[in-house]
Motif scaffolding. Structure first.
Motif, PDB file in Angstrom:
ATOM      1  N   TYR A 212      25.459  50.278  -8.867  1.00 44.28           N
ATOM      2  CA  TYR A 212      25.783  49.318  -9.913  1.00 44.28           C
ATOM      3  C   TYR A 212      26.356  48.062  -9.263  1.00 44.28           C
ATOM      4  O   TYR A 212      27.373  48.119  -8.562  1.00 44.28           O
ATOM      5  CB  TYR A 212      26.788  49.905 -10.899  1.00 44.28           C
ATOM      6  N   LEU A 213      25.683  46.937  -9.486  1.00 45.34           N
ATOM      7  CA  LEU A 213      26.152  45.658  -8.958  1.00 45.34           C
ATOM      8  C   LEU A 213      26.935  44.939 -10.055  1.00 45.34           C
ATOM      9  O   LEU A 213      26.396  44.660 -11.131  1.00 45.34           O
ATOM     10  CB  LEU A 213      24.972  44.801  -8.508  1.00 45.34           C
ATOM     11  N   ILE A 214      28.205  44.664  -9.785  1.00 43.03           N
ATOM     12  CA  ILE A 214      29.059  43.954 -10.739  1.00 43.03           C
ATOM     13  C   ILE A 214      28.902  42.462 -10.483  1.00 43.03           C
ATOM     14  O   ILE A 214      29.227  41.975  -9.397  1.00 43.03           O
ATOM     15  CB  ILE A 214      30.521  44.378 -10.591  1.00 43.03           C
ATOM     16  N   VAL A 215      28.413  41.735 -11.474  1.00 40.93           N
ATOM     17  CA  VAL A 215      28.125  40.314 -11.319  1.00 40.93           C
ATOM     18  C   VAL A 215      29.417  39.499 -11.341  1.00 40.93           C
ATOM     19  O   VAL A 215      30.269  39.691 -12.218  1.00 40.93           O
ATOM     20  CB  VAL A 215      27.177  39.828 -12.430  1.00 40.93           C
ATOM     21  N   ARG A 216      29.539  38.604 -10.367  1.00 35.59           N
ATOM     22  CA  ARG A 216      30.642  37.637 -10.339  1.00 35.59           C
ATOM     23  C   ARG A 216      30.025  36.245 -10.252  1.00 35.59           C
ATOM     24  O   ARG A 216      29.367  35.919  -9.275  1.00 35.59           O
ATOM     25  CB  ARG A 216      31.572  37.880  -9.139  1.00 35.59           C
ATOM     26  N   ILE A 217      30.218  35.426 -11.289  1.00 35.56           N
ATOM     27  CA  ILE A 217      29.690  34.065 -11.289  1.00 35.56           C
ATOM     28  C   ILE A 217      30.679  33.167 -10.555  1.00 35.56           C
ATOM     29  O   ILE A 217      31.840  33.057 -10.951  1.00 35.56           O
ATOM     30  CB  ILE A 217      29.454  33.565 -12.720  1.00 35.56           C
ATOM     31  N   THR A 218      30.228  32.559  -9.475  1.00 37.31           N
ATOM     32  CA  THR A 218      31.111  31.730  -8.663  1.00 37.31           C
ATOM     33  C   THR A 218      31.485  30.457  -9.428  1.00 37.31           C
ATOM     34  O   THR A 218      30.688  29.946 -10.226  1.00 37.31           O
ATOM     35  CB  THR A 218      30.445  31.358  -7.331  1.00 37.31           C
ATOM     36  N   PRO A 219      32.691  29.929  -9.201  1.00 40.80           N
ATOM     37  CA  PRO A 219      33.103  28.695  -9.885  1.00 40.80           C
ATOM     38  C   PRO A 219      32.121  27.558  -9.611  1.00 40.80           C
ATOM     39  O   PRO A 219      31.639  27.395  -8.487  1.00 40.80           O
ATOM     40  CB  PRO A 219      34.486  28.409  -9.290  1.00 40.80           C
ATOM     41  N   ASP A 220      31.825  26.781 -10.634  1.00 40.17           N
ATOM     42  CA  ASP A 220      30.895  25.660 -10.535  1.00 40.17           C
ATOM     43  C   ASP A 220      31.677  24.364 -10.718  1.00 40.17           C
ATOM     44  O   ASP A 220      32.512  24.270 -11.628  1.00 40.17           O
ATOM     45  CB  ASP A 220      29.806  25.791 -11.609  1.00 40.17           C
ATOM     46  N   PRO A 221      31.442  23.352  -9.875  1.00 34.93           N
ATOM     47  CA  PRO A 221      32.214  22.104 -10.007  1.00 34.93           C
ATOM     48  C   PRO A 221      31.920  21.353 -11.306  1.00 34.93           C
ATOM     49  O   PRO A 221      32.722  20.513 -11.728  1.00 34.93           O
ATOM     50  CB  PRO A 221      31.773  21.283  -8.782  1.00 34.93           C
ATOM     51  N   ARG A 222      30.798  21.654 -11.961  1.00 28.69           N
ATOM     52  CA  ARG A 222      30.429  20.915 -13.172  1.00 28.69           C
ATOM     53  C   ARG A 222      30.850  21.621 -14.450  1.00 28.69           C
ATOM     54  O   ARG A 222      31.109  20.974 -15.469  1.00 28.69           O
ATOM     55  CB  ARG A 222      28.910  20.706 -13.210  1.00 28.69           C
ATOM     56  N   TYR A 223      30.880  22.958 -14.412  1.00 26.55           N
ATOM     57  CA  TYR A 223      31.038  23.727 -15.644  1.00 26.55           C
ATOM     58  C   TYR A 223      32.160  24.757 -15.528  1.00 26.55           C
ATOM     59  O   TYR A 223      32.498  25.221 -14.439  1.00 26.55           O
ATOM     60  CB  TYR A 223      29.733  24.468 -15.978  1.00 26.55           C
ATOM     61  N   ARG A 224      32.687  25.127 -16.702  1.00 28.00           N
ATOM     62  CA  ARG A 224      33.627  26.237 -16.817  1.00 28.00           C
ATOM     63  C   ARG A 224      32.991  27.266 -17.753  1.00 28.00           C
ATOM     64  O   ARG A 224      32.527  26.909 -18.841  1.00 28.00           O
ATOM     65  CB  ARG A 224      34.963  25.754 -17.365  1.00 28.00           C
ATOM     66  N   VAL A 225      32.972  28.526 -17.328  1.00 25.19           N
ATOM     67  CA  VAL A 225      32.257  29.564 -18.068  1.00 25.19           C
ATOM     68  C   VAL A 225      33.262  30.546 -18.672  1.00 25.19           C
ATOM     69  O   VAL A 225      34.176  31.006 -17.997  1.00 25.19           O
ATOM     70  CB  VAL A 225      31.276  30.318 -17.150  1.00 25.19           C
ATOM     71  N   ASP A 226      33.054  30.869 -19.945  1.00 25.38           N
ATOM     72  CA  ASP A 226      33.862  31.870 -20.629  1.00 25.38           C
ATOM     73  C   ASP A 226      32.915  32.758 -21.427  1.00 25.38           C
ATOM     74  O   ASP A 226      32.484  32.402 -22.523  1.00 25.38           O
ATOM     75  CB  ASP A 226      34.880  31.197 -21.551  1.00 25.38           C
ATOM     76  N   GLY A 227      32.562  33.920 -20.863  1.00 26.04           N
ATOM     77  CA  GLY A 227      31.555  34.765 -21.489  1.00 26.04           C
ATOM     78  C   GLY A 227      30.206  34.069 -21.435  1.00 26.04           C
ATOM     79  O   GLY A 227      29.690  33.772 -20.369  1.00 26.04           O
ATOM     80  N   ARG A 228      29.640  33.786 -22.609  1.00 24.36           N
ATOM     81  CA  ARG A 228      28.382  33.030 -22.663  1.00 24.36           C
ATOM     82  C   ARG A 228      28.594  31.555 -22.996  1.00 24.36           C
ATOM     83  O   ARG A 228      27.654  30.768 -22.991  1.00 24.36           O
ATOM     84  CB  ARG A 228      27.430  33.658 -23.691  1.00 24.36           C
ATOM     85  N   ASP A 229      29.831  31.177 -23.308  1.00 27.49           N
ATOM     86  CA  ASP A 229      30.126  29.781 -23.619  1.00 27.49           C
ATOM     87  C   ASP A 229      30.374  28.998 -22.334  1.00 27.49           C
ATOM     88  O   ASP A 229      30.976  29.509 -21.384  1.00 27.49           O
ATOM     89  CB  ASP A 229      31.337  29.675 -24.531  1.00 27.49           C
ATOM     90  N   VAL A 230      29.923  27.758 -22.336  1.00 31.38           N
ATOM     91  CA  VAL A 230      30.042  26.895 -21.161  1.00 31.38           C
ATOM     92  C   VAL A 230      30.705  25.592 -21.579  1.00 31.38           C
ATOM     93  O   VAL A 230      30.360  25.019 -22.625  1.00 31.38           O
ATOM     94  CB  VAL A 230      28.652  26.609 -20.543  1.00 31.38           C
ATOM     95  N   THR A 231      31.654  25.123 -20.780  1.00 30.45           N
ATOM     96  CA  THR A 231      32.333  23.855 -21.049  1.00 30.45           C
ATOM     97  C   THR A 231      32.013  22.861 -19.936  1.00 30.45           C
ATOM     98  O   THR A 231      32.047  23.216 -18.749  1.00 30.45           O
ATOM     99  CB  THR A 231      33.853  24.048 -21.152  1.00 30.45           C
ATOM    100  N   VAL A 232      31.700  21.615 -20.329  1.00 30.49           N
ATOM    101  CA  VAL A 232      31.399  20.557 -19.365  1.00 30.49           C
ATOM    102  C   VAL A 232      32.246  19.337 -19.724  1.00 30.49           C
ATOM    103  O   VAL A 232      32.539  19.075 -20.894  1.00 30.49           O
ATOM    104  CB  VAL A 232      29.889  20.210 -19.389  1.00 30.49           C
ATOM    105  N   ARG A 233      32.661  18.578 -18.721  1.00 25.99           N
ATOM    106  CA  ARG A 233      33.431  17.355 -18.962  1.00 25.99           C
ATOM    107  C   ARG A 233      32.501  16.240 -19.474  1.00 25.99           C
ATOM    108  O   ARG A 233      31.381  16.080 -18.984  1.00 25.99           O
ATOM    109  CB  ARG A 233      34.144  16.910 -17.698  1.00 25.99           C
ATOM    110  N   LEU A 234      32.991  15.458 -20.444  1.00 27.57           N
ATOM    111  CA  LEU A 234      32.230  14.340 -20.994  1.00 27.57           C
ATOM    112  C   LEU A 234      33.034  13.051 -20.811  1.00 27.57           C
ATOM    113  O   LEU A 234      33.917  12.750 -21.614  1.00 27.57           O
ATOM    114  CB  LEU A 234      31.932  14.573 -22.484  1.00 27.57           C
TER     115      LEU A 234
END
Length: 322
Positions: A212-234
């Motif tokens: 079983y591979l446990i997925v870890r999404i690495t931090p992205d400089p453009r986006y912030r991820v919370d579950g399936r929701d994504v936040t981007v700076r405007l």
């Protein structure tokens, strides 16, 4: 042969540990001994040892059997009573033969086996408990209970947000093996990808366990991820935030446009429904454009004059409580 190490001891947790404590202990050991980061001669063995311990203790049913039967939990048939097993083990430790009846140590009155001090061969007794498979012809050093399935194992897989959004293919090295991994579209942080038959090896021809591979999404400089929701700076200019506008915004799935209402302040979140991480089994997440007001770092003379005129005429006080 030295006895197998206790799984609780391997993870460094007490037998009363909850699932969260067991998971934290395993992650700490996995990061420390993973062969890709630790080149010590015993690192791979320590990693495998911790993975097997976690695979068992993180599964409520396997943990229950391990607590009852110890290192023999995979060999003992499911209908065996733990107390019966404990008495049988105690008798085996006393020399391989147990005396049944009133004067027998450990098997007095057990199931009507023997009376009046009659000796009963412990191996024959165990053969009766386990369906007659522990008698003559058994393999040396074991009870000959047949194939034993391999343990399930876990490892972490770090991926980028683009891979999580679009899916992809990876080839990874784990425990000296090369493994092909298909990353499903819309995978989320913490989700487990099951690779059938890629876990621990089985014994005596038994089927291997799963990985079983446990997925870890690495931090992205453009986006912030919370579950399936994504936040981007405007980023917005002061006049855009004050007067309202339609502004372009980047999303993991491509560029989009967001309508900015007049009077938008820093921190306001504007939702683009369904533009977050996709979900193959349901609704996708949302994307939130978070307003950030930017000012000219070096205003021109005309810009400065206009700002000064606005400051003189405006009654707006950003520090006044509304």
């Amino acid at each position: 042969m030295a006895p197998a190490r206790d799984f609780y001891e391997i993870l460094g947790v007490p037998k009363t540990a909850g699932q969260d404590e067991i998971q934290r202990a395993y992650r700490k050991l996995a990061r420390k001994y993973h062969p890709d980061v630790n080149k010590a001669p015993d690192a791979e063995d320590r990693f495998k040892e911790a993975s097997e311990a976690y695979a068992v203790l993180s599964d409520p049913e396997q943990r229950k059997r391990y607590d009852a039967f110890g290192e023999d939990f995979r060999r003992v048939p499911p209908d065996v009573d733990p107390e019966t097993w404990a008495r049988a083990r105690a008798g085996a430790g006393a020399g391989g033969r147990a005396r049944a009846g009133a004067g027998a140590g450990g098997f007095g009155g057990f199931g009507g086996f023997g009376t009046g001090g009659e000796e009963v061969d412990l191996e024959d007794l165990l053969g009766g408990i386990f369906g007659g498979r522990a008698g003559r012809g058994r393999r040396p050093g074991g009870f000959g209970w047949g194939p034993m399935p391999g343990a399930d194992q876990e490892a972490e897989l770090e991926i980028g947000l683009d891979e999580a959004y679009h899916g992809g293919h990876r080839t990874i090295r784990l425990n000296g093996r090369t493994i092909d991994v298909n990353i499903p579209v819309g995978v989320t942080d913490g989700q487990r990808i099951r690779l059938a038959g890629q876990g621990g090896r089985g014994g005596e021809g038994g089927q291997p366990g799963d990985l079983y591979l446990i997925v870890r999404i690495t931090p992205d400089p453009r986006y912030r991820v919370d579950g399936r929701d994504v936040t981007v700076r405007l980023p917005l200019a002061p006049w855009e935030a004050a007067l309202g506008t339609t502004a372009p915004v980047g999303t993991p799935g491509g560029d989009a446009k967001v309508k900015v209402p007049p009077g938008s302040s820093c921190g306001r979140r504007l939702r683009l429904r369904g533009r977050g991480l996709p979900n193959p089994h349901g609704g996708p997440g949302d994307l939130y454009a978070e307003v950030q007001i930017k000012v000219p770092p070096q205003p021109s003379a005309e810009e400065r004059r206009l700002f000064e005129e606005l400051a003189a005429k405006s009654s707006f006080d950003p520090r006044r409580r509304s």
